[in-house]
Design a protein around this motif. Structure first.
Motif, PDB file in Angstrom:
ATOM      1  N   TYR A 129      40.388   2.755  -4.156  1.00 47.95           N
ATOM      2  CA  TYR A 129      39.817   2.143  -5.356  1.00 47.95           C
ATOM      3  C   TYR A 129      40.812   1.134  -5.908  1.00 47.95           C
ATOM      4  CZ  TYR A 129      36.267   5.791  -5.449  1.00 47.95           C
ATOM      5  OH  TYR A 129      35.225   6.612  -5.142  1.00 47.95           O
ATOM      6  N   LYS A 130      40.393  -0.113  -5.984  1.00 41.75           N
ATOM      7  CA  LYS A 130      41.341  -1.169  -6.314  1.00 41.75           C
ATOM      8  C   LYS A 130      41.870  -1.083  -7.736  1.00 41.75           C
ATOM      9  CE  LYS A 130      40.191  -4.711  -3.008  1.00 41.75           C
ATOM     10  NZ  LYS A 130      39.188  -3.950  -2.255  1.00 41.75           N
ATOM     11  N   SER A 131      41.015  -0.655  -8.648  1.00 40.29           N
ATOM     12  CA  SER A 131      41.438  -0.716 -10.051  1.00 40.29           C
ATOM     13  C   SER A 131      42.016   0.605 -10.541  1.00 40.29           C
ATOM     14  CB  SER A 131      40.253  -1.132 -10.917  1.00 40.29           C
ATOM     15  OG  SER A 131      39.198  -0.239 -10.721  1.00 40.29           O
ATOM     16  N   MET A 132      42.185   1.563  -9.614  1.00 39.32           N
ATOM     17  CA  MET A 132      42.740   2.851 -10.030  1.00 39.32           C
ATOM     18  C   MET A 132      44.236   2.885  -9.769  1.00 39.32           C
ATOM     19  SD  MET A 132      40.529   6.125  -8.925  1.00 39.32           S
ATOM     20  CE  MET A 132      40.777   7.633  -9.819  1.00 39.32           C
ATOM     21  N   VAL A 152      47.805   4.305  -8.536  1.00 43.55           N
ATOM     22  CA  VAL A 152      48.164   4.976  -7.292  1.00 43.55           C
ATOM     23  C   VAL A 152      48.191   6.496  -7.449  1.00 43.55           C
ATOM     24  CG1 VAL A 152      50.041   5.320  -5.654  1.00 43.55           C
ATOM     25  CG2 VAL A 152      49.449   3.016  -6.412  1.00 43.55           C
ATOM     26  N   GLY A 153      48.924   6.969  -8.456  1.00 41.97           N
ATOM     27  CA  GLY A 153      49.096   8.406  -8.635  1.00 41.97           C
ATOM     28  C   GLY A 153      47.781   9.098  -8.919  1.00 41.97           C
ATOM     29  N   GLU A 154      47.034   8.531  -9.857  1.00 39.28           N
ATOM     30  CA  GLU A 154      45.743   9.080 -10.248  1.00 39.28           C
ATOM     31  C   GLU A 154      44.827   9.214  -9.041  1.00 39.28           C
ATOM     32  OE1 GLU A 154      43.223   6.925 -13.268  1.00 39.28           O
ATOM     33  OE2 GLU A 154      45.165   6.920 -14.260  1.00 39.28           O
ATOM     34  N   GLN A 155      44.808   8.136  -8.266  1.00 36.45           N
ATOM     35  CA  GLN A 155      43.936   8.070  -7.115  1.00 36.45           C
ATOM     36  C   GLN A 155      44.314   9.095  -6.056  1.00 36.45           C
ATOM     37  OE1 GLN A 155      41.638   4.795  -4.818  1.00 36.45           O
ATOM     38  NE2 GLN A 155      43.478   4.071  -5.692  1.00 36.45           N
ATOM     39  N   ALA A 156      45.613   9.190  -5.786  1.00 36.33           N
ATOM     40  CA  ALA A 156      46.080  10.151  -4.785  1.00 36.33           C
ATOM     41  C   ALA A 156      45.733  11.567  -5.230  1.00 36.33           C
ATOM     42  CB  ALA A 156      47.573   9.994  -4.582  1.00 36.33           C
ATOM     43  N   LEU A 157      45.893  11.831  -6.527  1.00 32.96           N
ATOM     44  CA  LEU A 157      45.567  13.160  -7.053  1.00 32.96           C
ATOM     45  C   LEU A 157      44.079  13.458  -6.875  1.00 32.96           C
ATOM     46  CD1 LEU A 157      47.534  13.675 -10.380  1.00 32.96           C
ATOM     47  CD2 LEU A 157      47.700  14.962  -8.263  1.00 32.96           C
ATOM     48  N   LYS A 172      51.247   2.075 -10.590  1.00 28.25           N
ATOM     49  CA  LYS A 172      50.721   0.752 -10.256  1.00 28.25           C
ATOM     50  C   LYS A 172      49.277   0.861  -9.814  1.00 28.25           C
ATOM     51  CE  LYS A 172      54.696  -2.031  -9.103  1.00 28.25           C
ATOM     52  NZ  LYS A 172      55.566  -2.479  -8.050  1.00 28.25           N
ATOM     53  N   LYS A 173      48.556  -0.231 -10.011  1.00 30.13           N
ATOM     54  CA  LYS A 173      47.192  -0.250  -9.486  1.00 30.13           C
ATOM     55  C   LYS A 173      47.226  -0.736  -8.043  1.00 30.13           C
ATOM     56  CE  LYS A 173      44.538  -0.793 -13.678  1.00 30.13           C
ATOM     57  NZ  LYS A 173      43.715  -1.670 -14.493  1.00 30.13           N
ATOM     58  N   ILE A 174      46.244  -0.244  -7.273  1.00 33.45           N
ATOM     59  CA  ILE A 174      46.223  -0.600  -5.855  1.00 33.45           C
ATOM     60  C   ILE A 174      46.181  -2.116  -5.664  1.00 33.45           C
ATOM     61  CG2 ILE A 174      44.853  -0.455  -3.735  1.00 33.45           C
ATOM     62  CD1 ILE A 174      46.302   2.091  -4.344  1.00 33.45           C
ATOM     63  N   GLN A 175      45.453  -2.805  -6.529  1.00 31.15           N
ATOM     64  CA  GLN A 175      45.322  -4.248  -6.328  1.00 31.15           C
ATOM     65  C   GLN A 175      46.638  -4.988  -6.517  1.00 31.15           C
ATOM     66  OE1 GLN A 175      42.111  -4.806  -8.934  1.00 31.15           O
ATOM     67  NE2 GLN A 175      43.254  -4.639 -10.832  1.00 31.15           N
ATOM     68  N   GLU A 176      47.644  -4.291  -7.101  1.00 31.22           N
ATOM     69  CA  GLU A 176      48.950  -4.935  -7.249  1.00 31.22           C
ATOM     70  C   GLU A 176      49.804  -4.748  -5.996  1.00 31.22           C
ATOM     71  OE1 GLU A 176      50.872  -3.553 -10.902  1.00 31.22           O
ATOM     72  OE2 GLU A 176      48.881  -3.145 -11.701  1.00 31.22           O
ATOM     73  N   LEU A 177      49.352  -3.887  -5.076  1.00 31.40           N
ATOM     74  CA  LEU A 177      50.168  -3.594  -3.896  1.00 31.40           C
ATOM     75  C   LEU A 177      49.742  -4.454  -2.719  1.00 31.40           C
ATOM     76  CD1 LEU A 177      50.181   0.310  -4.003  1.00 31.40           C
ATOM     77  CD2 LEU A 177      51.826  -1.261  -5.004  1.00 31.40           C
ATOM     78  N   SER A 178      50.675  -4.606  -1.777  1.00 30.82           N
ATOM     79  CA  SER A 178      50.323  -5.336  -0.557  1.00 30.82           C
ATOM     80  C   SER A 178      49.536  -4.413   0.357  1.00 30.82           C
ATOM     81  CB  SER A 178      51.583  -5.795   0.155  1.00 30.82           C
ATOM     82  OG  SER A 178      52.196  -4.677   0.765  1.00 30.82           O
ATOM     83  N   LYS A 179      48.987  -4.985   1.436  1.00 31.60           N
ATOM     84  CA  LYS A 179      48.161  -4.185   2.336  1.00 31.60           C
ATOM     85  C   LYS A 179      48.970  -3.049   2.971  1.00 31.60           C
ATOM     86  CE  LYS A 179      44.939  -4.548   6.138  1.00 31.60           C
ATOM     87  NZ  LYS A 179      44.911  -5.029   7.515  1.00 31.60           N
ATOM     88  N   GLY A 180      50.176  -3.404   3.413  1.00 32.80           N
ATOM     89  CA  GLY A 180      51.030  -2.392   4.040  1.00 32.80           C
ATOM     90  C   GLY A 180      51.377  -1.263   3.083  1.00 32.80           C
ATOM     91  N   MET A 181      51.626  -1.638   1.824  1.00 33.27           N
ATOM     92  CA  MET A 181      51.946  -0.626   0.812  1.00 33.27           C
ATOM     93  C   MET A 181      50.764   0.311   0.603  1.00 33.27           C
ATOM     94  SD  MET A 181      53.584  -3.265  -1.863  1.00 33.27           S
ATOM     95  CE  MET A 181      55.137  -2.936  -2.636  1.00 33.27           C
ATOM     96  N   ALA A 182      49.580  -0.265   0.519  1.00 30.39           N
ATOM     97  CA  ALA A 182      48.379   0.546   0.330  1.00 30.39           C
ATOM     98  C   ALA A 182      48.168   1.470   1.528  1.00 30.39           C
ATOM     99  CB  ALA A 182      47.158  -0.349   0.140  1.00 30.39           C
ATOM    100  N   GLN A 183      48.524   0.979   2.719  1.00 28.05           N
ATOM    101  CA  GLN A 183      48.390   1.795   3.924  1.00 28.05           C
ATOM    102  C   GLN A 183      49.285   3.026   3.859  1.00 28.05           C
ATOM    103  OE1 GLN A 183      45.991   1.044   6.084  1.00 28.05           O
ATOM    104  NE2 GLN A 183      46.747  -0.499   7.509  1.00 28.05           N
TER     105      GLN A 183
END
Lengths: 437, 307
Positions: B86-89, B91-96, B128-139
Motif C-alpha cells: 500500500y503506497k500511502s501506508m 512501513v511499520g503499520e503496513q508490516a504489522l 516512512k510511507k512506501i511511496q517515499e522508498l525506492s523499489k529495492g527498499m520496498a522489496q
C-alpha cells in the motif's frame, strides 16, 4: 481465521486518515454553508433595492392606490402628457413608467395600462402591479354596477377538507408534504451514498490492483473477506463523514444565521412553496403544531426500521457491484462501460420515485418499481411514509436480500478472478466466463 | 527425507485453456526447490494453488502430510512475482497489518519486525510511507513481511528482481539461513545461475506439464554426455585428425598458458575418463582435463526444446 475485523479496521483508518478525505469532510459543509449564505445575502440585497416607478394616471380611476412599499417608491405625475412623462422618467433615471390611458368606461380597462422601462421589467413586479390595479378596478367596477362588494366577500366559502383514515387518524394536506419530504430525503440519501461511497470502494479495489499488493493479501485472506471488509470499512468511513457533515453543517448554519442575521427561510425552495400552499395561511403557533402532528402521523417505527433495512441492503447490493467492477479493470478510465448498467437502474429509481410517488404512492408503476430489487430500496423508501402494507415491505425486502446475496456471490466470483488479471480490459462475455473458473 | 509439500496429479483449467495438466511434485523438507519453466508454463498457477488462492480442478495438495486447509495459510510465506505494498501506508503499520493477516499476534509481530529491521539495517524506515522508498527498499520490506511469521514453507517468485547485487546477495544469504533454520523453500526463477547456486531439487514445467524433476545432481548425472574438455600440448602435428578419427570432437575454448590444442571430446558409453586420459598422456603433455557437467541452463534449454 477470521480477519474481517482487521480488514475493516485498516480500510476504515486508511480512509479516515487520508488527507483528501479529511479536507473533504471539513471543507464540504463550510463551502456548502458559505454558498447558502452568499445566495441568501444576495437575494436579500436584490430585494432591498427600492425601485422608483413613475405613474401617469390619465384615467383618474387609480388615485391614491399606489402607496410606497419596501421595494417600490411611486412617483405620481400629474398634468403631463405621455411624451413629457417619458422624458422625466428617463432623466430621473427611474426604473419605469406606468401609464394608465384615459378611458371612457371601465370596460376599456383591459388594454389601457402600459409600462415603459429601459430594461425588461421583472416578472414579479409586473404581476404585482397587475394585481394591484385589477383589485382596485374590479371594486370600482362592482360599485359602478351597484353590487355590494362586502356581500360578495361575505358569500365566499372556503373549503378545507379534513382527511381521516378508517382507523380514525386525522391527516391533513400538510402530512403529504412531510411524507414526501421524508421519503424523498431517504431515497435521495441512499442514492448519494451509493454513488459517493460505491465509487470509493471501486477506487480502493483498483488501488490494490495497481499497487500489486493484492496477491500478497489474498495469500492470507479469502477474497470474499477482503471484499466485504472493504465494503464495510469504506461504508463506516462514509457514515462517519456523513455524521460530521450533519453536525458541522448544523452548527455552522446556526452560527452563520446568528452572525449575519440572514434569514435562511428567505430562500424559497419549491418544497417550501408547496408547504405554504398546503397551509392556508395559519399563524406561527398553528404552523408549528401542524408540522408536529404531521411528523407524528408518520409511521415512525416502521419508517426507521424499513429505512435501516432497505438502506443497508440496497447499499450493499450496489457496492458489491462496484467492488466487482473495480476488480475487473486495471484503471479508473476503464470503468465507464461497466458503470452505466449500475447507474441506469439507480437513476431510474430516483426519477420513478420523484414523479410517480408524488402522483400516487400506491399506483401501479411505483408499486412495481418498489418490488424490483435494483430500484426497490429507493422507491420503497419514498413510498413507506405513505403507509405501505407490511406484506409488501417484507416481500420487497426478501427479494432485495435475495438479490443482494446473489450479487455478492457474483461480485465475489468476478473479484476472485479479476484481482489477479492484469492487462486487457475484459468484455462482458469474459466476465461471465470468470464465474465458471 | 520426508516431503513437506506434495502436489498430486493436480490439473487446472481456465475455460478452454489448460494451465496445469496432471502435475505432481514433491518438495523434501529442508530443501531449496527450484520451480522452473518458460513463461506461461503454469508455475504461477501451481504456486497459487499451493497458496490456496486458486482451487485445483482435480488432484490434491498435502502440506506436512495433511490435506491443504485454510489454517495452513500461516505455515506458508509467499513472495509473489507481482508484488507491491500500500503506497500511502507507513512501513511499520503496513508490516504489522500483513503480519496480523498471517495470524500473528500484534506485539509478537512488532518484536520480530524490529529485530528484522535491525538485521537488514532498515530500522529508521518504520515511519516512512512506501511511496517515499525506492523499489529495492520496498522489496526488502516485502521480503521481511514474507518471512516474518516463520513459516515452514517459503515460496519466492523471482525474489532477486529489483535488487542490486549487494542486496541480492544479502537476501540470498537470508534465504540460506532460513533454510538452515529449518524452513523449506520453493524458488521460482528464470535466473539459472541462482538455481545452480541455491537449489538442490528442481522441477521443470513446460506447456502445463511437468517434464522433469528430481535432485539437481541426479538430473545433471542423467543429462551428462560423457564429454570432457581437454587441453594438450601434442607431440605430433596431426593429433587433432587422429583424435577426430577415434572420438567425436568439437573445438573448445578456455584459457591456457601455452599454445595448447583445446577440444571437447565425447566418449561412447563403454569408454571411461581413464581410458581417454591414458591415451592422451601417450600423445603429449595434458594441461587440462575436466568433465563437462551440464548446467541448469543447458538442461533447461535442451529439455524445453525437445519437449
Amino acid at each position: 481465521m477470521n480477519h474481517l475485523p482487521l480488514i475493516i479496521k485498516r480500510e476504515y483508518l486508511n480512509k479516515v486518515k487520508n488527507k483528501a478525505f479529511l479536507i473533504m469532510t471539513i471543507l464540504s459543509p463550510l463551502i456548502f454553508i458559505a454558498l447558502i449564505a452568499v445566495v441568501a445575502y444576495l437575494s436579500q440585497l436584490n430585494n432591498d433595492s427600492q425601485r422608483q416607478i413613475s405613474v401617469l394616471d390619465e384615467s383618474g380611476y387609480l388615485t391614491g392606490v399606489f402607496k410606497d412599499s419596501e421595494s417600490i417608491k411611486y412617483n405620481i405625475l400629474t398634468d403631463k402628457n405621455l411624451e413629457n412623462a417619458k422624458q422625466i422618467v428617463k432623466e430621473a433615471d427611474n426604473y419605469g413608467l406606468l401609464h394608465i390611458k384615459k378611458m371612457n368606461s371601465l370596460s376599456e380597462a383591459k388594454n389601457s395600462v402600459e409600462f415603459y422601462s429601459e430594461e425588461t421589467p421583472s416578472l414579479s413586479l409586473i404581476s404585482d402591479l397587475e394585481k394591484l390595479i385589477e383589485i382596485e378596478l374590479t371594486h370600482k367596477n362592482l360599485a359602478e354596477k351597484n353590487i355590494d362588494t362586502k356581500l360578495i366577500d361575505d358569500s365566499k366559502i372556503n373549503i378545507d377538507i379534513t382527511q381521516e383514515n378508517f382507523s380514525g387518524e386525522k391527516t391533513s394536506k400538510f402530512d403529504s408534504v412531510v411524507k414526501l419530504a421524508f421519503g424523498g430525503a431517504a431515497g435521495y440519501l441512499l442514492f448519494m451514498f451509493i454513488i459517493i461511497y460505491g465509487n470509493m470502494i471501486m477506487r480502493s479495489v483498483i488501488e490494490e490492483k495497481t499497487s500489486r499488493i493484492i496477491e500478497v493479501i489474498i495469500s492470507s485472506v479469502k477474497p470474499i473477506q477482503l471484499m466485504l471488509g472493504k465494503i464495510i470499512g469504506t461504508s463506516l468511513a462514509g457514515i462517519t463523514q456523513f455524521i460530521i457533515w450533519l453536525i458541522l453543517g448544523g452548527v455552522l448554519m446556526v452560527v452563520v444565521t446568528a452572525i449575519f442575521g440572514i434569514d435562511m427561510t428567505q430562500i424559497q425552495s419549491p418544497q417550501q412553496q408547496m408547504m405554504q400552499q398546503a397551509m392556508t395561511d395559519p399563524d406561527a403557533a398553528e404552523k408549528a403544531q401542524i408540522i408536529f402532528s404531521a411528523f407524528f402521523n408518520l409511521p415512525l417505527a416502521n419508517l426507521i426500521i424499513a429505512f435501516l433495512l432497505f438502506f443497508i441492503s440496497g447499499y450493499l447490493l450496489y457496492s458489491s457491484l462496484y467492488a466487482a467492477i473495480g476488480a475487473a479493470v486495471d484503471n479508473e478510465t476503464d470503468t465507464q462501460q461497466f458503470m452505466l448498467p449500475i447507474l441506469m437502474p439507480l437513476i431510474l429509481a430516483v426519477y420513478v420515485g420523484m414523479f410517480t410517488v408524488i402522483e400516487d404512492p400506491h399506483g401501479t408503476v411505483s408499486t412495481v418499481f418498489s418490488f424490483i430489487p435494483f430500484t426497490s430500496p429507493v422507491v420503497m423508501l419514498m413510498r413507506i411514509p405513505f403507509g405501505v402494507p407490511l406484506w409488501q415491505q417484507i416481500v420487497s425486502l426478501l427479494l432485495l436480500v435475495g438479490t443482494f446475496l446473489f450479487t455478492v456471490w457474483f461480485a465475489a466470483k468476478i473479484y476472485r478472478v479479476g484481482i489477479l488479471m492484469y492487462g486487457k480490459k475484459p468484455s462482458y462475455k469474459e466476465l461471465i466466463k470468470w464465474i465458471k473458473y | 527425507m520426508s516431503n513437506l509439500l506434495e502436489v498430486q496429479s493436480v490439473s487446472k483449467k481456465f475455460g478452454d485453456f489448460t494451465a496445469l495438466n496432471n502435475v505432481s511434485i514433491a518438495v523434501p523438507k529442508g530443501s531449496i526447490f527450484g520451480l522452473l519453466g518458460p513463461n506461461g508454463a503454469g508455475k504461477t498457477t501451481l504456486i497459487r494453488i499451493v497458496n490456496q488462492i486458486t482451487m485445483p480442478d482435480t488432484g490434491q495438495v498435502f502440506l506436512d502430510g495433511e490435506t491443504l486447509k485454510n489454517h495452513h495459510i500461516k505455515d506458508i510465506g509467499y513472495l509473489p512475482e507481482e508484488r507491491g505494498l500500500y503506497k500511502s501506508m507507513k512501513v511499520g503499520e503496513q508490516a504489522l497489518y500483513l503480519a496480523q493477516l498471517k495470524g500473528m499476534d500484534k506485539s509478537e509481530a512488532k518484536k520480530r519486525l524490529k529485530m528484522w529491521f535491525e538485521r537488514l539495517e532498515i530500522g529508521d524506515w518504520w515511519n516512512k510511507k512506501i511511496q517515499e522508498l525506492s523499489k529495492g527498499m520496498a522489496q526488502k520490506i516485502q521480503f521481511v513481511v514474507t518471512v516474518l511469521h516463520e513459516p515452514k514453507l517459503l515460496i519466492f517468485d523471482e525474489p532477486f528482481s529489483g535488487f542490486d547485487p549487494i542486496n541480492a546477495n544479502l537476501i540470498k544469504d537470508e534465504i540460506l539461513r532460513l533454510r538452515d533454520e529449518g524452513a523449506t523453500v520453493i524458488f521460482s526463477t528464470h535466473r539459472m545461475e541462482s538455481v545452480e547456486e541455491l537449489c538442490d531439487h528442481i522441477a521443470l514445467l513446460n506447456k502445463s506439464n511437468k517434464i522433469l524433476d528430481g535432485n539437481l545432481m541426479d538430473v545433471k548425472r542423467q543429462y551428462k554426455t560423457n564429454t570432457f574438455e581437454i587441453g594438450i600440448n601434442p607431440k605430433q602435428d596431426n593429433l587433432e585428425q587422429e583424435l577426430a578419427q577415434k572420438f567425436s570432437i568439437t573445438p573448445a575454448s578456455f584459457k591456457t598458458l601455452g599454445n595448447d590444442l583445446k577440444l571437447n571430446i565425447k566418449l561412447s558409453e563403454n569408454e571411461t575418463a581413464n581410458d581417454l586420459l591414458n591415451y592422451l598422456t601417450t600423445k603429449g603433455q595434458v594441461s587440462h582435463f575436466v568433465e563437462i557437467i551440464p548446467s541448469a541452463n543447458d538442461i533447461f534449454i535442451q529439455t524445453v526444446k525437445n519437449n
